[in-house]
Design an enzyme around this catalytic site. Structure first.
Site, mmCIF file in Angstrom:
data_model
loop_
_atom_site.group_PDB
_atom_site.id
_atom_site.type_symbol
_atom_site.label_atom_id
_atom_site.label_comp_id
_atom_site.label_asym_id
_atom_site.label_seq_id
_atom_site.Cartn_x
_atom_site.Cartn_y
_atom_site.Cartn_z
ATOM 1 N N ARG A 146 21.671 52.634 67.139
ATOM 2 C CA ARG A 146 22.599 53.400 68.137
ATOM 3 C C ARG A 146 22.697 54.837 67.371
ATOM 4 N NH1 ARG A 146 28.243 51.558 67.334
ATOM 5 N NH2 ARG A 146 28.566 53.519 66.338
ATOM 6 N N GLU A 183 25.652 60.783 64.319
ATOM 7 C CA GLU A 183 24.844 60.047 63.290
ATOM 8 C C GLU A 183 23.946 59.126 63.916
ATOM 9 O OE1 GLU A 183 26.222 57.100 60.715
ATOM 10 O OE2 GLU A 183 27.901 56.475 62.150
ATOM 11 N N ASN A 205 22.805 55.197 63.581
ATOM 12 C CA ASN A 205 23.179 53.950 62.928
ATOM 13 C C ASN A 205 21.818 53.236 62.797
ATOM 14 O OD1 ASN A 205 26.225 54.403 62.763
ATOM 15 N ND2 ASN A 205 25.896 54.987 64.694
ATOM 16 N N SER A 265 27.476 48.288 66.249
ATOM 17 C CA SER A 265 28.338 47.107 67.042
ATOM 18 C C SER A 265 28.516 47.703 68.322
ATOM 19 C CB SER A 265 29.361 47.127 66.126
ATOM 20 O OG SER A 265 29.279 47.001 64.702
ATOM 21 N N LYS A 278 23.218 59.493 55.627
ATOM 22 C CA LYS A 278 23.511 60.832 56.228
ATOM 23 C C LYS A 278 22.469 61.857 55.628
ATOM 24 C CE LYS A 278 27.751 59.204 57.780
ATOM 25 N NZ LYS A 278 27.455 57.726 58.165
ATOM 26 N N LYS A 300 30.506 64.498 54.236
ATOM 27 C CA LYS A 300 30.374 63.199 54.463
ATOM 28 C C LYS A 300 29.495 62.490 53.014
ATOM 29 C CE LYS A 300 29.610 63.237 59.298
ATOM 30 N NZ LYS A 300 28.721 62.675 60.506
ATOM 31 N N GLU A 343 28.514 53.965 55.363
ATOM 32 C CA GLU A 343 28.634 53.550 56.837
ATOM 33 C C GLU A 343 30.077 52.940 56.994
ATOM 34 O OE1 GLU A 343 26.290 54.440 59.075
ATOM 35 O OE2 GLU A 343 25.210 55.267 57.261
ATOM 36 N N GLY A 344 30.365 52.893 58.201
ATOM 37 C CA GLY A 344 31.592 51.974 58.642
ATOM 38 C C GLY A 344 32.788 52.566 58.745
ATOM 39 N N ARG A 357 33.083 55.683 73.137
ATOM 40 C CA ARG A 357 34.480 55.231 72.355
ATOM 41 C C ARG A 357 35.181 56.497 72.552
ATOM 42 N NH1 ARG A 357 32.065 54.001 66.815
ATOM 43 N NH2 ARG A 357 30.858 55.431 67.660
#
Ligand code: ADP
Ligand code: MG
Length: 490
Positions: free
Chosen positions: A125, A156, A158, A163, A321, A379, A383-384, A465
């Site tokens: 993604r 970024e 992914n 998800s 990253k 950064k 992740e997450g 989102r």
């Protein structure tokens, strides 16, 4: 501020009615998740956070990032399979970052003993924000007018556990409904069909086919407890619709420690006596996912097996990253993408990023951060969500680490200024109100291939989102952002 409702004004009573009906549609379509209090079972579920209406997205801007997705997929696949490039990118990171060092060591072990499975599967993604340069204001009189200079800028890429493809799939239908009862006229193409769950499922089925054993299963490796189960279940259900001979199993690291093994004769990965064709990681991206050395041993066992990994260890490392920052350097994209127009189209989505390695190059990054911290995001290679450092917090943090090699574990990224709009955010337990929001747009992609052979490469839908303007992080599971869809404008 801009809004999809444009010149429609709604009474408080009308809004309450739309909220009530739309919420029921969201439940009806199964856009639901387990609760934070009972993350381990589905007896209690609630609707996922969502926006009442879609957000405005210029049709051309979305089309552009969709059209380059297959090239991005290929770029990241090639970067991941160029061990020399990965090593150049990550050599300083692994000296100071134990988590990425452990992943890197697994890559080395697998490379040394000979790769058991040359094929990698990626369900990616690629996240963007609609950047409007600072100082641009949206036309207040026409409201929905588009700022002249919207540019999709990559946040970024992914490469592991991307998800919400499952939960977001039915949302365009819900938004067509909420707009309609609000009295908004629109064409179906403005709230386009979208089914990432189906496309991601197809990717898993392609991986399963490439493995070549009809009795082997697809294994979803998940957290313990796994609150986002229903997002995964929708992909599982789409696998069922696509080919019901594919059996899907779920396991945590602990399950794998106890019941999984690698067969010595042919390196097959096995759980409960069933051979595994594809391991789909929905965990394993953060240090906390590995509760003990045993979990690390299991990760190594999986990587040494001939199961197709989604993602493989090199995909996961290419998703850091640091690799994204290094891809911003002149010539880095071009190392992999020989078509100049495509390379340029990819490059145009990059925001400025800087290395913070020891030495002159990294010192320039440090200077920039100190001079204008509000313009940057710091950064780490994690992740997450919840790991970045923003604005004024950057200076004190950098002061602590700037004289040590620890700073190589971070990169500095220009802060994007997304187009602010207004919308209603619906979160369980919170009153709704009209808010200023910003949106992040994710483009899903699927890639299946080995070093030199592309087996499958596809665009797999989108996700939006949205979160309150002024919030830095954007986690959906932690209640910061809401599922959304695009409303296309010309
Ligand atoms: P993670 O891997 O933890 O999701 P991200 O790089 O996606 O890390 O950052 C988390 C969130 O922080 C993003 O979803 C976005 O909302 C915000 N963010 C990240 N980078 C930027 C940026 N350059 N400008 C503005 N916001 C950003
Ligand atoms: Mg992210």
């Amino acid at each position: 501020m801009a809004t999809v409702l444009d010149k429609i004004s709604l009474s408080e009573r009308k809004i309450q009615e739309i909220v009530k009906k739309t919420k029921e549609h969201v439940l009806l379509y199964g856009i639901i998740m387990r609760t934070a209090e009972s993350p381990g079972n589905s007896d209690k579920v609630q609707h996922a956070p969502f926006t009442l209406f879609p957000c405005l997205v210029p049709r051309g801007a979305l089309a552009k990032v969709k059209s380059i997705q297959v090239h991005f997929n290929r770029l990241m696949h090639m970067a991941a399979h160029d061990t020399e490039f990965l090593q150049e990118c990550l050599s300083n990171v692994v000296k100071v970052d134990d988590f990425n060092k452990r992943l890197w060591d697994i890559l080395l072990v697998v490379a040394e003993e000979g790769v058991a499975q040359p094929v990698s599967l990626g369900l990616f993604r690629n996240d963007y924000m609609m950047d409007v340069k600072q100082g641009t204001s949206v036309d207040q009189t026409t409201q929905a007018s588009i700022p002249e200079n919207i540019q999709m800028k990559q946040i970024e890429f992914n490469m592991i556990a991307s998800s919400f493809g499952g939960l977001v799939s039915p949302l365009y239908n819900v938004h067509r409904y909420s707009l309609t009862i609000a009295g908004k006229k629109f064409d179906d193409s403005q709230v386009p069909e979208n089914n990432p769950a189906k496309e991601l499922a197809k990717g898993l089925v392609e991986g399963w086919k490439a493995y070549g054993n009809k009795r082997a299963c697809v294994l979803f490796l998940v957290s313990d407890p796994e609150r986002n189960t229903l997002d995964q279940r929708r992909i599982d259900a789409e696998i069922f619709s696509c080919d019901r001979t594919v059996s899907v199993k779920y396991a945590t690291f602990r399950d794998m420690n106890d019941r999984g093994s690698k067969r010595i004769s042919d390196k097959a990965l096995v759980i409960d006596g069933c051979e595994v064709a594809v391991v789909y990681f929905r965990t394993g991206y953060s240090p906390e996912d590995y509760s003990s050395d045993k979990d690390w041993d299991t990760r190594l066992m999986i990587e040494r097996s001939k199961a197709i990994k989604c993602p493989s260890i090199q995909y996961q490392l290419a998703g850091t990253k640091k690799v994204q920052q290094e891809l911003c350097r002149p010539g880095a994209v071009e190392r992999f993408i020989k078509d100049a127009d495509i390379a340029l189209a990819i490059r145009e989505t990059f925001a400025y990023q800087y290395s913070l390695d020891m030495g002159e190059d990294g010192d320039r990054g440090i200077e920039k951060a100190f001079a204008n911290p509000q313009n940057y995001v710091l950064k780490p290679n994690r992740e997450g969500g919840g790991n970045n450092i923003y604005g004024e917090d950057i200076k004190p943090f950098l002061t602590k680490i700037m004289n040590s090699t620890e700073r190589s574990g971070y990169i500095l990224m220009e802060k994007i200024h997304p187009w602010p709009q207004t919308n209603y955010l619906l979160k369980v337990g919170l009153d709704i109100s009209l808010q200023n929001v910003i949106s992040e747009i994710g483009i899903y992609g699927v890639y299946l291939g080995s070093d030199d052979t592309e087996i499958y490469n596809s665009l797999a839908g989108h996700l939006v989102r949205s979160k309150t303007l002024g919030t830095d992080e954007g986690g959906l599971m932690v209640g910061l952002s809401c599922l959304d869809t695009p409303f296309l404008i010309d």
